[in-house]
Every structure is written in C-alpha cells, then in structure tokens.
Design an enzyme around this catalytic site. Structure first.
Site, mmCIF file in Angstrom:
data_model
loop_
_atom_site.group_PDB
_atom_site.id
_atom_site.type_symbol
_atom_site.label_atom_id
_atom_site.label_comp_id
_atom_site.label_asym_id
_atom_site.label_seq_id
_atom_site.Cartn_x
_atom_site.Cartn_y
_atom_site.Cartn_z
ATOM 1 C CB CYS A 92 -2.339 -3.937 0.845
ATOM 2 S SG CYS A 92 -4.413 -2.717 0.392
ATOM 3 C CG HIS A 222 -3.442 -6.959 3.675
ATOM 4 N ND1 HIS A 222 -2.878 -6.462 4.753
ATOM 5 C CD2 HIS A 222 -4.878 -6.438 3.315
ATOM 6 C CE1 HIS A 222 -3.310 -5.014 4.145
ATOM 7 N NE2 HIS A 222 -4.084 -5.005 3.357
ATOM 8 C CD GLU A 224 -0.400 -8.031 6.589
ATOM 9 O OE1 GLU A 224 -0.963 -8.773 5.922
ATOM 10 O OE2 GLU A 224 -1.393 -6.731 6.752
#
Lengths: 276, 762
Positions: A92, A222, A224
């Site tokens: 990002c 993302h 994660e």
C-alpha cells in the site's frame, strides 16, 4: 538454515501498519525488527535479509503518496539492499514509496517511470476499502521471493487506499508485461477492466508491480490483513470461502492460514525454510 | 459603573456564554475584576460542555459501578477489566463524545476533530487505541433541506475517513440514520476504545509524588494557534449563524500518529524507570484547562509560563494562547529530573520539530504546594485563582415539564409483503450502509474479525495472541425518541445489547451520548430526564456479566442545545454503545444464512406495537403509534437463551429484529449470504399479518441445525420455529415468494446517491 532470516519493517513518520506486518512476518517463522526512519546505523548494522515497507500515510501523503518518504536517507539502505538482490516488499503506502523511489518498475534504476494515481471510479472519489480477488500474472510467480507459493488461482485480499491506480510513463504492454505481478480479477479469475472488479482503474488491472529482477514488489492489497483465515469476510465466494466454511465447522478457524500468508511463505521458502 | 454592569459589559464584548451570576461568582473567587484569561478559562470550565451543570443531578441515576469496573465516569475515559493474558490483566478503555455543532458548520473538520478528540481521551489513559465508532444522524436527504443535508453527510464521512484511516485506528461501525429533525442540526457522536494493562493505567492529574518532589508540566504536540478558541462555549449554545466557524478546530492525523508513537515510547520509558506521572489530553479550554485540572485534581497549584508555549502565530493575546483548542496536544506531569529525557524522546528520537514546523515538547509549568493557579506572561501575572474554584463545579436545578405524546395509530394497515419489503429495504434508513463504510478502514491493526455490516456487532481480537474477542455496537432510534423519550433510552441500550449478544458476546459496559435541545426548555429537560431513566432501567436488568449487578455506564457525554434558532429541538436522541466480551473470538456468529434445511428460530413474541416503525413510515407514511414496550425480564431471558445457544455451539447465523421487523431481518440475513451460495427463507406462517412481519418488538432470528434444539432440555415459551433456510434467493410464505435478486443492487447502492454524488433522489 542456521539462523532465522531477519526481515526489517521500516517505520516512516505516518506509517500505521508496521506492527501487524511485523507480527505476520514473525508468525511465518522469520525474525522481524521495526526500524524507525532515523535509525540508519542500527539498520545498517543489522544488515537485514529482506525489507518490508508497510502501509500507512507516510508524511501525510504530502506532494504525492510516498513521494517524501522516498527521499528519506534511510531509503538509500533499502535501494542498496534491493540492488544487491535482497527481497523488498512495499504494501500500500509502502508500494507508493517504492514507485516514488524508482525501484519499481525499475526499468532504469532510480528513474521514476510509474505512479500510483488517485483511484478512478465513475462518480466516486476518495478512499476505497473493500475485498477483491487478485491472481499472479502468468509466469511472474516462478522463483519469485514474494509470489512463488501463490500458484495461479485467484486469492481474496483487502485493499484500502485512495491512490492505488498504477499508471506508467509509457503505457506499453510490451514494457509492462515483464513487471506485472498481480492483477485484479473475479473469484473465478476473470478480468473486466472496470469497477468493481478493477477497483481503482489501474492499468491492465494491476494490483502489484515488480522490478525486472522480481525481488522488489510493490503491491496495493494488504496481505497482513488476509494472513489468517478468520480475517476473511463471511461472504467470500469460491475456494477460499469453502475453506473458511470448513474451518468454521471444523473448529480450526483460529489457526488456519489465509491467502495473505502465501506471500510470507514464499519469502521463507526463498531463504530455504518452511516446507519447500 | 458597578461591578455587575462591568461584568455584563465584558460578557457582551467578549462573546462569553457565562451568566452574570457566574461572572460574579468568579469575581468573588479572585477578589477583583477577573482578567481576560480568567474570564475565558471559567467560561469554558463552567460551560455546559465541561461542567455538566444542568445534567449532573440526573446523571446520578445511571449505574456506573460493578465488579468489572476499574474506572467509572469522571476522568477522560472509563475502564473495565477485560482479559487475563500472559500474566497481565488487560483492560478495555472507552470514551464517547459528540461533535455535533462543529460538524454542522464545517462537516469535514468537525467530524475529523471529533475522532481526534475522542482518541486522545483513550490514549491519555495510557491505552493503545484499537477502534472507533461513529453514530451519525443527518436530516432528510430528500427533504426541503436535502441538498445541505447530503452535503453535510458527505463532509462528515470525508472527515471521518481522512482522519481515522490516516491515524491507523480501525472503524468498527456505528450507525447512520436520517430524520428531518436533524435538518438544521446533525449529530456526530464518536466512540473510541482501546486497551491497557491494569498496572499501566495513567491518570489525568499530577500524582501524589508531586507533593514531595518538584514536578513540571510538559506540553507536547502541535504549536498553539488560535483555532478552536471558545469551542466548548460554542458547543453549549444555539447554532445561530455561521460566524462561529473559528471555534472549530483543525485536525492533523499525521502529527497525531507520530505523536502517539512518541507518547507510547515516553510512557514505556517512564514505567520502566518506575516514575509516577500524570497524562492528559488538551481538549476544551486548551492549556488553561489541562494545567489547572492536572494541578487541582492532584491537590496542587501550578505556575504556567505562557512565554514557553510554542506558538505558530505571533502576537496572540494571553487568553487565546491559554484557551485556544489547537488539536494534537497533550500535557504530561513528570518530575523535573526526567523532563530532559522525556522531551528528547519527542524532539530527537521522533523528530517532532522536523516533521511539523513548531511542534515538539516544551516545559511550560511548575507544580507548587501553594494551591493557587497562576499564569504569567512577560513577567506579569495574567491569571491567579484558588484551585478550589476549578474543582468546585456549579450545578443548576432545571425545571421540567412533562410533554408526553399521545399515540395515534394509522386507521388501516394494508399488508403487501413484496411491495412493503421493497419500500423498507430501499429507504434511507433501511438500505445498506456499505456506501458509507466503503470509505472507512476497518481492518488496520489486523485484528478485525467482523467488519461493519457482516454481523450485528463488529468483532475484533484486540490483544494480539489472546483469544478474547471484543464485540461493539452503537444504537439509538430517533423515531422512537420523538414518540417516547423514555423508551428511546431503554431501546437504545436494548438494541445494542441484542447486537452484542447476537454475535455471542456478553455485554460488559455501556457508554452514552445524550443529545437534546436546550435544557432551559422545561419540556426538553423532561425529555432528557426520561431518556436517562430509560437507559438506567435497561442497564438495571441487562447485567449479564459475571458477578452480576447492572450493566455499568462507564463513560459518556451530554450534548444540549441541539437546535437551530428557526427550528425546534432535535428529536430526543439518547445514543449508546455497548461493549461485549467473548472467550474465543473465532466462535463469533455473523448474520449470513448458511445451510438449506437449517431451522429458523424466532426468539421473542411479536406484539402489536408498530409506532415509529419502518413499516409505518415507509409503507403507510405514518409517524405515530405505540412504540414497542420494553419488557426487561423478557429482554434478559431472551439474551440468556441466545447466549446459551452460543455456548452449545448451535448458532449458524443470528440477527436481531429491529427496524422493519421480522421480514426485514430475514431479507438482510439472505442478502448477506455468499454470492456463490445464495440462501433464502421459507416462513411457516402463511397469512400476511403486519404485526408478525413488521412489528419491531425486540427479538432475534436464529439459524440452527435441524437437530439443534434437540439438545435443549427445555425451550422457553418465547421461542418458536419461524421457518427454515432454503437454497433459493427469496423469502417465501404460503403461496407468496419475494425474490431478492431484483432488490439487491438498489439496496446496496441507494446510499451511494447520498454519499457519492449528486443525482436525482426519488
């Protein structure tokens, strides 16, 4: 493997995903340390095996997202690591920093030839937070330190950004094909080129772009936030939705890996660890 | 000129909100004509916003204590015990505020500083902030002020995402409602929550150690400017005109993020050194309030040196430097011996001065044993008051006059389920909130299990590694408020509790924000009192946590003067948030229908009480009627039954019945199903009965396996089988079938036309 590989997560002023990113690196079986933007000497001394630039709003997106962070002295060490072949991942805002530093697409090292422009969706402007599907572009995953474990099937993953539209100085497929890493698609793998399947108007539906060597990857989604299966929304269709339902009824939702873990498993395998 | 006339003159020329009697009281405290700084300081301290002078007596009716409560109302945030993890007791920290007036005038800035202010309240207890909720009330988007209402709505949403997303605090929902009563006065209520180890809770005053050792006050953050001067006073008066825009603060999430990181490093450092300290955010009244309160509540005096305060604008008068509400600032009370190292963490390690011109940490005051509050500038004293004047508040007894609304039921209640469902689903209050939530980052920090809309409450696993789950929901129905202010308070708690129970969590705490018109209007003050009593009654019966007792209200806010000079007061708007806890967050249940053949249970009888319902409003164009009663004993029994089903692991999906009744709940559960595995429902009842289908009597719909109830020894009489899950995307009842596919796109995109762009509304 003698020591665990060391991954450096870089904290810029305004980063805000550094802690969860560091956690998933550790859960993946690697060592992780967060380095503040002005901790140059500690970072040099640590000589990490890989770098992750996390999400956030470094320097408040002043000028353009990622533009100021890309000029920080600490980035010299990231560039040095990248040119030495060490894996570098920008997520990002981290992807925006990599693009603004010229590491991606890296046709000519240091030259800025792409940008992550404001999302372009008819009638809508600003931030967009949603789950999408992406899949690895043909061939891009082979031997790639970040993508090798993903295979070719679409995976669900969230995006959350206002400026995520990849554009290039010369929008020429011949040049971009070799650096195209991930593309937005439906759960069945189709690409439409328009919202909502392409959530921001990105060139060639690109969700991630790498350098020609493949060790530096700039991705807008993302990983994660899709690392654990429990992070997936209840409505996710397709194979990953089935896996989620199975884990829910099987009582192992708390421990089952999500699609985002594949990026970090790729890295671990790159360093010779994990179940290769 | 006598003193009284002179005081009145100052009040008038300085635009103060204080009454003449209050100014006289102030003059008595200082023993002379107060200085300009003193006037502004006490104008803030004694404002309704800060002093709760009208509401304090009524608020005592709320239960605030219980076995889990660590800190009730009084400081910046409330604290309850949450989970044991790795040998530490982790506590949930919650705060709830309004930013209504600023958001009406400058929606983007008002909403942004609303988040900015509320997260500071949680940070300053020593906590990590792990979520925020927004409870928004806007005017009618299609009404006479529609254009302005839509523009305010868009601005507020922009302010929320621009601030919250950049700060890195996940948005955990809240709610958005539309009512013409908010045409001239929107409501922007904000909740922030966080977690702190019990042994690391920080208090907002100078610690007892400051009596034996020299303590100093460090001001850290943004340089002071003139923004927000008079903000608290402004929040406590009518929205007369646009001339008060200067009283709205300017937010900076970037600086706040870096400051939060630096604060965390400073707190760690101080705890490791074993140093006692105090920590408080700067909100209403700026430096003047933070310094005087930190000293006064620590039983000390303080000397503040205004020349040491970094300013970004030159030539500001002392009362502006002292009382402006510049955002992104904190005050720290630390021993002089550690002041240098603390300031170095801010200024050197985290480079505040490089990242933001003029920002940084500075020593601006010294605590004193003499209990006097002094402010000096250029060698002369610009304020000097005994600290008792600061701690001793003022209380007004307001007159109240009952103004109950006589329920008027519609004469006829035609029931055409297909058509009615379409009207309700495609209404501003009934449509999907996804177009709003799509702007918010609900997943930063990586702990989110259920995002807004996926379940009745958002669910997170806020302590990494620990399986304890947090469920949060916020509610308050203005359509009930205007019909019955007591039931509005009770149902606000009831619905938020149901939402938390529906996902499988046990409610442990409540926060509230009580939004009303002017307390000087006896009918409005009666509404306020009824709302508080409704909340207190519901909390009294809904304590389901271990150790028993009422569900405690641990933090909150009162917002009066929500009205315009032209229109009347807003509908009575008690808004509450409920926080729940579950042992294992992975067992939380969402609302999406799962498996054809599963049984749908209806928990809660349907009663003929449709006043204020979505059906009356959208299908009959009628706003009156009997509001659903609040049956405390039943409400509690239903919650216990649903939690028992969760414990037995038989809940596949659960949704509470609220606006739109049973049929709306069924449709929402169907539309939440996987797009590649669409589900629907067949209802056993075959008659088109508006009471059964649309009544908003509290209850739940629950999907259980066909054999699910077999394990239950007894099934309470308020539980019945409503139908079963089907593999078709429709709701069936007798010979009737409502197809949902044709409604889906419009249901999801209706609010896009309010929040995305200007387009023709129906």
């Amino acid at each position: 493997m003698k020591d665990l590989p060391l991954v450096a997560v870089i904290q810029f002023p305004g980063s805000n995903c550094e802690y969860e990113t560091a956690r998933v690196v550790e859960v993946s079986g690697m060592e992780c340390r967060i380095f503040r933007w002005n901790q140059l000497q500690p970072l040099r001394d640590a000589s990490p095996d890989a770098f992750v630039l996390p999400g956030g709003f470094s320097f408040q997106d002043r000028v353009r997202a990622g533009a100021v962070a890309a000029k920080e002295n600490l980035m010299d060490l990231v560039v040095e690591g990248a040119s030495g072949g060490r894996p570098v991942l920008g997520i990002c805002n981290g992807a925006q920093v990599l693009v603004e530093s010229g590491l991606v697409p890296g046709w000519e090292p240091g030259r800025i030839e792409a940008a992550l422009a404001a999302n372009h969706v008819s009638g809508r402007s600003g931030y967009l937070s949603t789950w999408v599907f992406v899949r690895v572009r043909n061939g891009a995953g082979i031997g790639n330190p970040w993508l090798s474990a993903l295979g070719g099937s679409p995976v669900p993953i969230p995006i959350a950004h206002a400026e995520g539209r990849f554009v290039f100085r010369k929008q020429d497929a011949g040049r971009t094909r070799p650096v195209e890493a991930l593309a937005y698609c439906s759960h069945a793998g189709e690409e439409s080129g328009v919202y909502p399947l392409n959530p921001n108007g990105s060139f060639h539906n690109l969700a991630a772009v790498m350098n020609p060597e493949g060790n530096v990857l700039a991705m807008m989604p993302h990983p994660e936030r899709a690392f654990h299966l429990w992070q997936l929304p209840p409505w996710i269709p397709g194979e990953w939705g089935d896996r989620r339902s199975a884990a829910l009824s099987g009582g192992n939702l708390g421990t089952a890996p999500g699609p985002g873990s594949l990026f970090f498993r790729s890295l671990l395998e790159h360093f010779g660890g994990g179940a290769a | 000129m006598d003193l009284r006339k002179e005081l009145e003159e100052v009040i008038r020329t300085r635009g103060l909100a204080m009454r003449t009697e209050e100014a006289e009281k102030l003059a008595g405290y200082v023993g002379r004509m107060p200085t300009p700084l003193e006037f502004h300081l006490f104008d803030t301290m004694w404002s309704e916003h800060c002093s709760y002078k009208s509401s304090r007596t009524t608020l005592r009716l709320l239960p605030t204590q219980g076995p889990l409560v660590v800190l009730g109302p009084g400081e910046d945030a409330g604290i309850v015990s949450f989970a044991e993890w790795e040998g530490n007791e982790w506590c949930l920290v919650v705060a709830h505020e309004s930013h209504n007036h600023p958001s009406q005038l400058l929606p983007v800035e008002g909403a942004a500083t609303g988040i900015g202010g509320i997260v500071r309240d949680v940070y300053c207890m020593g906590a990590r902030v792990t979520g925020s909720l927004d409870l928004l009330r806007f005017g009618d988007p299609a009404g006479p002020s529609g254009e302005r209402c839509r523009s305010i709505c868009r601005g507020v949403i922009e302010g929320i995402w621009k601030y919250g997303n950049a700060l890195g605090v996940p948005n955990l929902g809240g709610d958005t409602r539309f009512h013409p009563g908010y045409d001239d006065n929107c409501l922007v209520n904000v909740v922030a929550l966080g977690f702190v180890r019990r042994d690391r809770i920080v208090h907002s005053y100078a610690p007892p150690e400051a009596h034996g050792e020299q303590y100093v006050l460090i001001l850290t953050g943004k340089p002071t400017d003139d923004t927000g001067f008079g903000g608290a006073t402004f929040a406590s008066s009518d929205l007369e005109d646009d001339s008060r825009k200067g009283a709205v603060q300017v937010a900076d999430p970037f600086l706040k993020r870096v400051l939060s990181e630096a604060n965390a490093a400073v707190l760690d450092h101080l705890f490791e050194k074993g140093v006692s300290f105090g920590f408080k955010d700067l909100g209403a009244g700026g430096i003047a309030c933070v310094t005087s309160e930190m000293a006064a509540h620590g039983g000390l005096g303080i000397v503040v040196d205004l020349d040491s305060v970094p300013v970004s604008i030159g030539g500001l008068p002392p009362e502006v430097v002292a009382c402006a509400e510049t955002q992104e600032r904190y005050g720290l009370a630390v021993p002089l011996r550690v002041a240098r190292e603390v300031m170095d963490i801010y200024n050197v390690d985290y480079e505040l001065p490089r990242l933001f011109p003029g920002a940084g940490a500075f020593l601006i005051g010294r605590f004193t044993e003499e209990t006097t509050y002094r402010v000096v500038q250029a060698g002369s004293e610009v304020a000097c008051a005994p600290v008792e004047s600061i701690t001793e508040g003022i209380v007004y007894t307001r007159e109240e006059r009952p103004a109950p609304v006589i329920p008027v039921e519609p004469e006829e209640r035609p029931c055409r389920p297909g058509e009615d469902l379409g009207r309700m689903l495609l209404s501003f209050d009934g449509a999907s909130r996804r177009p709003i939530w799509s702007y918010y980052d609900s997943e930063v920090q990586g702990c989110t299990r259920f995002r807004p809309g996926e379940a009745d409450a958002c669910v997170t696993a806020p302590i990494p590694g620990c399986s304890a789950g947090l469920a949060v929901s916020g509610d308050g129905n203005p359509w009930y408020g205007e019909l019955d202010p007591f039931l509005a308070g009770a149902h606000a708690v009831g619905e938020a509790v149901r939402n938390v129970v529906a996902v499988g969590a046990i409610p442990i705490a409540v926060t509230d924000c009580l939004n009303y018109g002017s307390p000087e209007d006896p009918e409005v003050f009666w509404q306020f009192g009824r709302g508080v009593r409704g909340i207190a009654m519901a909390c009294g019966v809904l304590g389901l946590h271990e150790g028993g007792g009422p569900l405690p209200v641990v933090s909150g806010n009162v917002s009066f003067y929500n009205q315009s000079s032209a229109g009347g007061a807003i509908p009575p708007s008690p808004i509450v948030a409920v926080f729940g806890r579950m042992d294992d967050f992975t067992t939380a249940t969402d609302i999406s229908l799962k498996e054809p053949g599963n049984t749908i249970l209806l928990v809660g009888p349907r009663r003929d009480e449709l006043g204020g319902s979505l059906y009356y409003r959208e299908c009959l164009g009628h706003r009156g009627g009997r509001v659903p009663g609040f049956d405390g004993g039943l409400e509690r029994s239903m919650a216990e039954f649903v939690l028992e089903c969760h414990r037995r692991g038989i809940c596949r999906s659960v949704h509470d019945i609220s606006e739109g009744g049973l049929l709306m709940a069924a449709a929402e559960m169907s539309m939440a199903s996987r797009p590649d595995a669409r589900r629907g429902m067949v209802l056993n009842r075959t008659d088109a009965d508006p009471v059964y289908l649309y009544s908003e009597t509290p209850g739940y719909l629950m999907e259980v396996p066909p054999e699910g109830l077999a394990s239950m020894e007894t099934v309470p009489d308020f539980v019945s089988v409503a139908g079963r899950v089907t593999g078709t995307f429709s709701i069936r009842s007798g010979g009737m079938e409502i197809l949902l596919e044709p409604l889906l796109d419009e249901y999801r995109s209706l609010l896009e036309r309010v929040v995305w762009r200007e387009e023709g509304l129906r």
